[in-house]
Design an enzyme around this catalytic site. Sequence first.
Site, mmCIF file in Angstrom:
data_model
loop_
_atom_site.group_PDB
_atom_site.id
_atom_site.type_symbol
_atom_site.label_atom_id
_atom_site.label_comp_id
_atom_site.label_asym_id
_atom_site.label_seq_id
_atom_site.Cartn_x
_atom_site.Cartn_y
_atom_site.Cartn_z
ATOM 1 C CE1 TYR A 98 6.487 -3.618 10.840
ATOM 2 C CE2 TYR A 98 7.325 -1.946 9.534
ATOM 3 C CZ TYR A 98 6.243 -2.727 9.986
ATOM 4 O OH TYR A 98 5.725 -2.382 8.748
ATOM 5 C CG ASP A 170 8.755 0.778 16.979
ATOM 6 O OD1 ASP A 170 7.565 0.991 17.411
ATOM 7 O OD2 ASP A 170 9.494 0.150 16.458
ATOM 8 C CE LYS A 195 1.156 -0.436 12.290
ATOM 9 N NZ LYS A 195 2.872 -0.796 12.851
HETATM 10 C C1 PLP Z 1 3.909 -0.673 11.820
HETATM 11 C C2 PLP Z 1 5.308 -0.231 12.085
HETATM 12 C C3 PLP Z 1 6.527 0.563 12.001
HETATM 13 C C4 PLP Z 1 5.792 0.556 10.707
HETATM 14 O O1 PLP Z 1 4.735 2.205 10.504
HETATM 15 P P1 PLP Z 1 4.906 2.040 9.232
HETATM 16 O O2 PLP Z 1 3.365 3.549 9.838
HETATM 17 O O3 PLP Z 1 3.893 1.673 8.603
HETATM 18 O O4 PLP Z 1 5.495 3.100 9.158
HETATM 19 C C5 PLP Z 1 7.658 0.737 12.715
HETATM 20 N N1 PLP Z 1 7.192 -0.601 14.489
HETATM 21 C C6 PLP Z 1 6.563 -1.478 14.245
HETATM 22 C C7 PLP Z 1 6.989 -1.898 15.247
HETATM 23 C C8 PLP Z 1 5.162 -1.640 13.816
HETATM 24 O O5 PLP Z 1 4.420 -1.853 14.152
#
Ligand code: PLP
Length: 378
Positions: A98, A170, A195
């Site tokens: 990311y 992640d 998400k």
């Molecule tokens: C959006 C996202 C993040 C960061 O998250 P936020 O809630 O925007 O701070 C980290 N990793 C992935 C894979 C993401 O899609």
Amino acid sequence: MGFNTKAVHTGVAKDSQYRSVTTPLYTSSNFAFSDIHTNTGYDYTRSGNPTRRAAEENIATLEEGVDARCTSTGMSAVTGVLHLLKAGDHVVSGNDIYGGTFRLMDAVFSRMGIEFTFVDMRNPHNLKVALRPNTKMVWIETPSNPLLNIVDLEAVASIARKHGALSVVDNTFMTPYYQKPLRLGIDIVIHSTTKYINGHSDVVGGVIVSSTTELAEQVQFNVNALGISEAPFDAWLVLRGVKTLGIRMAQHTRNATAVAEFLQNHDKVETTYYPGLATHPGHALAKRQMSGFGGMVSFDFKPGAMDLNVFFSRLNYFTLAESLGGIESLAEAPWFMSHASMTKEARIAAGIKKTNVRLSLGIEDTPDLLDDLKDALS
Ligand SMILES: *Cc1c(COP(=O)(O)O)cnc(C)c1O
């Protein structure tokens, strides 16, 4: 208990006074002591809050971890984990993670004396080569963003463990519904709950899930000390959202599968990236370590096939927006939008082209989304 049963029943029924069916929202910043030694388990909401705790119990159960801590954003979850390190430590990370995580590592934590090496994790040999005596953490995302590359979780976990480094995944894209990294030997899972876990595009949040009590204690120390815990109202929304995670993921995946198959055969499209396609280089590995392929698809237009702005403006059901994982479909151009926080060199190294389009498939009816794309591409 099956996944959906856990999602619906964990962390609820917290109200003995009125026996509410859903978890109450406790907005209180502090909680009374009955004497100087005794409270109800909560004293101050930064350190702990009953509503947030319910969301944490729920997500810990779904990820099969020993504990989870909800944070204000996904980036604060990344921050909380990177603060397990100290100056002089080295991290090996995927080169297609990311954009915000890349920026935090490359531009913030590197100033604090932590070193980072970014490698193509599709080949675990690259990780082995990048290890140094001071490597203390390995960071991966699978499938990656936006090209949906697949990394071998079991191989990475075992290489990291042998070296005495923590492995972190992640898991935002797959969610525990389709992928359980802790089962495969990974130490820590994080999410941007913004998400899929919340899933309704009305909250920003994150979570850190630990595989051992020792890690869980260190994580909770960091979350409290750094002041990155999630606000009760946001945690309450996340808890509401996560209950439908399973049924949402199934519909996201149905839509993504249909759209990927359609795009793959379209004459304006050069390459379609979706781990569920048999032509995807990571397909066999994806089938082994995931129980479904998720709701994200990306594709490259053939050079000159179509102006991106024309394409986006013709779409009715896909909003031109960053982020992903909500019930509504989104479309965006990673080079110019979601991945602009990566340096140009880093974007090129990760294989992201200016002609790349990323779709987050929502839960709308499949024929409507297909018609919309057909019209926009014609
Ligand atoms: C959006 C996202 C993040 C960061 O998250 P936020 O809630 O925007 O701070 C980290 N990793 C992935 C894979 C993401 O899609």
